[in-house]
Write an enzyme that holds these catalytic residues in place. Structure first.
Site, PDB file in Angstrom:
ATOM      1  N   PRO A   1     -27.656   1.679 -50.581  1.00 16.33           N
ATOM      2  CA  PRO A   1     -27.710   2.844 -51.453  1.00 16.33           C
ATOM      3  C   PRO A   1     -26.770   3.979 -51.044  1.00 16.33           C
ATOM      4  O   PRO A   1     -26.535   4.216 -49.855  1.00 16.33           O
ATOM      5  CB  PRO A   1     -29.166   3.308 -51.342  1.00 16.33           C
ATOM      6  CG  PRO A   1     -29.691   2.670 -50.108  1.00 16.33           C
ATOM      7  CD  PRO A   1     -28.935   1.394 -49.940  1.00 16.33           C
ATOM      8  N   ASN A   2     -26.255   4.631 -52.058  1.00 17.00           N
ATOM      9  CA  ASN A   2     -25.386   5.821 -51.930  1.00 17.00           C
ATOM     10  C   ASN A   2     -23.973   5.502 -51.451  1.00 17.00           C
ATOM     11  O   ASN A   2     -23.124   6.391 -51.430  1.00 17.00           O
ATOM     12  CB  ASN A   2     -26.022   6.897 -51.017  1.00 17.00           C
ATOM     13  CG  ASN A   2     -27.352   7.375 -51.559  1.00 17.00           C
ATOM     14  OD1 ASN A   2     -27.414   7.772 -52.723  1.00 17.00           O
ATOM     15  ND2 ASN A   2     -28.398   7.322 -50.771  1.00 17.00           N
TER      16      ASN A   2
ATOM     17  N   ARG B   1     -18.898  11.604 -50.759  1.00 14.15           N
ATOM     18  CA  ARG B   1     -20.137  11.891 -50.051  1.00 14.15           C
ATOM     19  C   ARG B   1     -19.855  12.196 -48.572  1.00 14.15           C
ATOM     20  O   ARG B   1     -19.345  11.340 -47.850  1.00 14.15           O
ATOM     21  CB  ARG B   1     -20.990  10.622 -50.159  1.00 14.15           C
ATOM     22  CG  ARG B   1     -22.221  10.622 -49.357  1.00 14.15           C
ATOM     23  CD  ARG B   1     -22.847   9.230 -49.313  1.00 14.15           C
ATOM     24  NE  ARG B   1     -24.048   9.298 -48.525  1.00 14.15           N
ATOM     25  CZ  ARG B   1     -24.554   8.279 -47.870  1.00 14.15           C
ATOM     26  NH1 ARG B   1     -23.992   7.084 -47.931  1.00 14.15           N
ATOM     27  NH2 ARG B   1     -25.633   8.436 -47.156  1.00 14.15           N
TER      28      ARG B   1
ATOM     29  N   TYR C   1     -18.452  10.040 -43.389  1.00 15.55           N
ATOM     30  CA  TYR C   1     -18.200   8.687 -43.902  1.00 15.55           C
ATOM     31  C   TYR C   1     -16.745   8.430 -44.288  1.00 15.55           C
ATOM     32  O   TYR C   1     -16.423   7.317 -44.713  1.00 15.55           O
ATOM     33  CB  TYR C   1     -19.116   8.410 -45.101  1.00 15.55           C
ATOM     34  CG  TYR C   1     -20.589   8.536 -44.759  1.00 15.55           C
ATOM     35  CD1 TYR C   1     -21.148   7.734 -43.775  1.00 15.55           C
ATOM     36  CD2 TYR C   1     -21.409   9.467 -45.390  1.00 15.55           C
ATOM     37  CE1 TYR C   1     -22.492   7.845 -43.435  1.00 15.55           C
ATOM     38  CE2 TYR C   1     -22.752   9.587 -45.072  1.00 15.55           C
ATOM     39  CZ  TYR C   1     -23.282   8.779 -44.088  1.00 15.55           C
ATOM     40  OH  TYR C   1     -24.608   8.886 -43.759  1.00 15.55           O
TER      41      TYR C   1
ATOM     42  N   ASN D   1     -24.004  -3.420 -44.758  1.00 21.50           N
ATOM     43  CA  ASN D   1     -24.302  -2.026 -44.432  1.00 21.50           C
ATOM     44  C   ASN D   1     -25.490  -1.652 -45.313  1.00 21.50           C
ATOM     45  O   ASN D   1     -25.318  -1.306 -46.483  1.00 21.50           O
ATOM     46  CB  ASN D   1     -23.112  -1.107 -44.723  1.00 21.50           C
ATOM     47  CG  ASN D   1     -23.414   0.337 -44.330  1.00 21.50           C
ATOM     48  OD1 ASN D   1     -24.563   0.677 -44.050  1.00 21.50           O
ATOM     49  ND2 ASN D   1     -22.391   1.183 -44.331  1.00 21.50           N
TER      50      ASN D   1
ATOM     51  N   ALA E   1     -29.238   3.651 -45.902  1.00 17.58           N
ATOM     52  CA  ALA E   1     -30.525   4.226 -45.476  1.00 17.58           C
ATOM     53  C   ALA E   1     -31.598   3.153 -45.269  1.00 17.58           C
ATOM     54  O   ALA E   1     -32.523   3.330 -44.467  1.00 17.58           O
ATOM     55  CB  ALA E   1     -30.986   5.259 -46.490  1.00 17.58           C
TER      56      ALA E   1
ATOM     57  N   GLU F   1     -23.666  -6.301 -38.896  1.00 18.57           N
ATOM     58  CA  GLU F   1     -24.162  -5.033 -39.447  1.00 18.57           C
ATOM     59  C   GLU F   1     -23.065  -3.988 -39.241  1.00 18.57           C
ATOM     60  O   GLU F   1     -22.569  -3.829 -38.124  1.00 18.57           O
ATOM     61  CB  GLU F   1     -25.439  -4.633 -38.690  1.00 18.57           C
ATOM     62  CG  GLU F   1     -25.998  -3.281 -39.090  1.00 18.57           C
ATOM     63  CD  GLU F   1     -27.176  -2.860 -38.192  1.00 18.57           C
ATOM     64  OE1 GLU F   1     -27.605  -3.642 -37.318  1.00 18.57           O
ATOM     65  OE2 GLU F   1     -27.635  -1.717 -38.371  1.00 18.57           O
TER      66      GLU F   1
ATOM     67  N   HIS G   1     -21.775   0.087 -39.925  1.00 19.87           N
ATOM     68  CA  HIS G   1     -22.014   1.466 -40.343  1.00 19.87           C
ATOM     69  C   HIS G   1     -20.726   2.248 -40.163  1.00 19.87           C
ATOM     70  O   HIS G   1     -20.051   2.106 -39.128  1.00 19.87           O
ATOM     71  CB  HIS G   1     -23.131   2.123 -39.518  1.00 19.87           C
ATOM     72  CG  HIS G   1     -24.418   1.404 -39.663  1.00 19.87           C
ATOM     73  ND1 HIS G   1     -25.201   1.528 -40.785  1.00 19.87           N
ATOM     74  CD2 HIS G   1     -25.031   0.500 -38.867  1.00 19.87           C
ATOM     75  CE1 HIS G   1     -26.252   0.740 -40.666  1.00 19.87           C
ATOM     76  NE2 HIS G   1     -26.172   0.103 -39.504  1.00 19.87           N
TER      77      HIS G   1
ATOM     78  N   ARG H   1     -26.511  10.035 -34.122  1.00 19.58           N
ATOM     79  CA  ARG H   1     -27.029  10.890 -35.192  1.00 19.58           C
ATOM     80  C   ARG H   1     -28.528  11.163 -35.001  1.00 19.58           C
ATOM     81  O   ARG H   1     -29.049  11.020 -33.907  1.00 19.58           O
ATOM     82  CB  ARG H   1     -26.686  10.233 -36.539  1.00 19.58           C
ATOM     83  CG  ARG H   1     -25.161  10.118 -36.721  1.00 19.58           C
ATOM     84  CD  ARG H   1     -24.781   9.623 -38.094  1.00 19.58           C
ATOM     85  NE  ARG H   1     -25.208  10.565 -39.119  1.00 19.58           N
ATOM     86  CZ  ARG H   1     -25.201  10.288 -40.420  1.00 19.58           C
ATOM     87  NH1 ARG H   1     -24.787   9.091 -40.846  1.00 19.58           N
ATOM     88  NH2 ARG H   1     -25.598  11.189 -41.294  1.00 19.58           N
TER      89      ARG H   1
HETATM   90  C1  DQA Z   1     -24.705   4.548 -42.900  1.00 22.78           C
HETATM   91  C2  DQA Z   1     -25.643   5.330 -41.967  1.00 22.78           C
HETATM   92  C3  DQA Z   1     -27.008   5.510 -42.599  1.00 22.78           C
HETATM   93  O1  DQA Z   1     -27.859   6.231 -41.717  1.00 22.78           O
HETATM   94  C4  DQA Z   1     -26.905   6.286 -43.886  1.00 22.78           C
HETATM   95  O2  DQA Z   1     -28.162   6.393 -44.508  1.00 22.78           O
HETATM   96  C5  DQA Z   1     -25.894   5.715 -44.815  1.00 22.78           C
HETATM   97  C6  DQA Z   1     -24.639   5.200 -44.282  1.00 22.78           C
HETATM   98  C7  DQA Z   1     -23.274   4.463 -42.368  1.00 22.78           C
HETATM   99  O3  DQA Z   1     -22.517   3.631 -42.871  1.00 22.78           O
HETATM  100  O4  DQA Z   1     -22.899   5.218 -41.464  1.00 22.78           O
HETATM  101  O5  DQA Z   1     -26.051   5.775 -46.029  1.00 22.78           O
HETATM  102  O6  DQA Z   1     -25.212   3.231 -43.028  1.00 22.78           O
END
Ligand code: DQA
Length: 150
Positions: free
Chosen positions: A16-17, A24, A29, A80, A83, A104, A106, A113
């Site tokens: 998501p997002n 964003r 990011y 990825n 959240a 995985e 990120h 963080r």
């Molecule tokens: C994320 C890190 C997560 O904590 C966050 O909610 C994201 C992006 C990253 O790629 O750094 O949406 O997965």
């Protein structure tokens, strides 16, 4: 979602997002959009001789269904979960069902963080985790998977 069976097929799942990448929190990011990242992954996959499917959703169930549909069709997973990394036992279970080498990824370094981001439901079942290297992390992930699968 993978459309046909091949023995060199990698699935990339974006949570998501991540459809708002580029706009964003760019300090967190980066400036690349999700399309930019997918395009560079498709180019790299071609170079490495792999078929690649990418999928983004803001819905946990859709992510799970896409992972389930990939069973028996892909040999590697880049994920990825965004959240959902920190909350989703259901995505973890789907990754266990898929049972292929999994990286995985990120963009940000989740370990630097907030405490709630430092817990991952995927990390201990993944082959490896790449965190904090920005969009390049996805390219390192596909190279790693190509080595593991070949
Ligand atoms: C994320 C890190 C997560 O904590 C966050 O909610 C994201 C992006 C990253 O790629 O750094 O949406 O997965």
């Amino acid at each position: 979602m993978p459309k046909r069976v091949s023995n060199r097929h990698i699935l990339v799942i974006h949570g998501p997002n991540l459809n708002f990448l580029g706009q964003r929190e760019p300090e967190q990011y980066g400036h690349q959009t999700l399309d930019d990242i997918n395009e560079s992954l498709h180019t790299k996959a071609k170079e490495l001789g792999f078929q690649l499917s990418d999928f983004q959703s803001n819905h946990e169930g859709e992510l799970i269904e896409t992972i389930q549909k990939a069973v028996g069709r892909v040999q590697g997973l880049i994920i990825n979960p965004a959240a959902y990394t920190h909350t989703s036992v259901a995505i973890r279970d789907a990754v266990l069902i898929l049972a292929v080498p999994t990286i995985e990824v990120h963009l940000s370094n989740i370990h630097k963080r907030e405490p709630f981001r430092q817990r991952s439901f995927i990390a201990d079942i993944a082959t490896g985790q790449i965190t904090g290297l920005g969009a390049a992390g996805y390219l390192f992930a596909i190279e790693a998977l190509a080595n593991i699968i070949s």
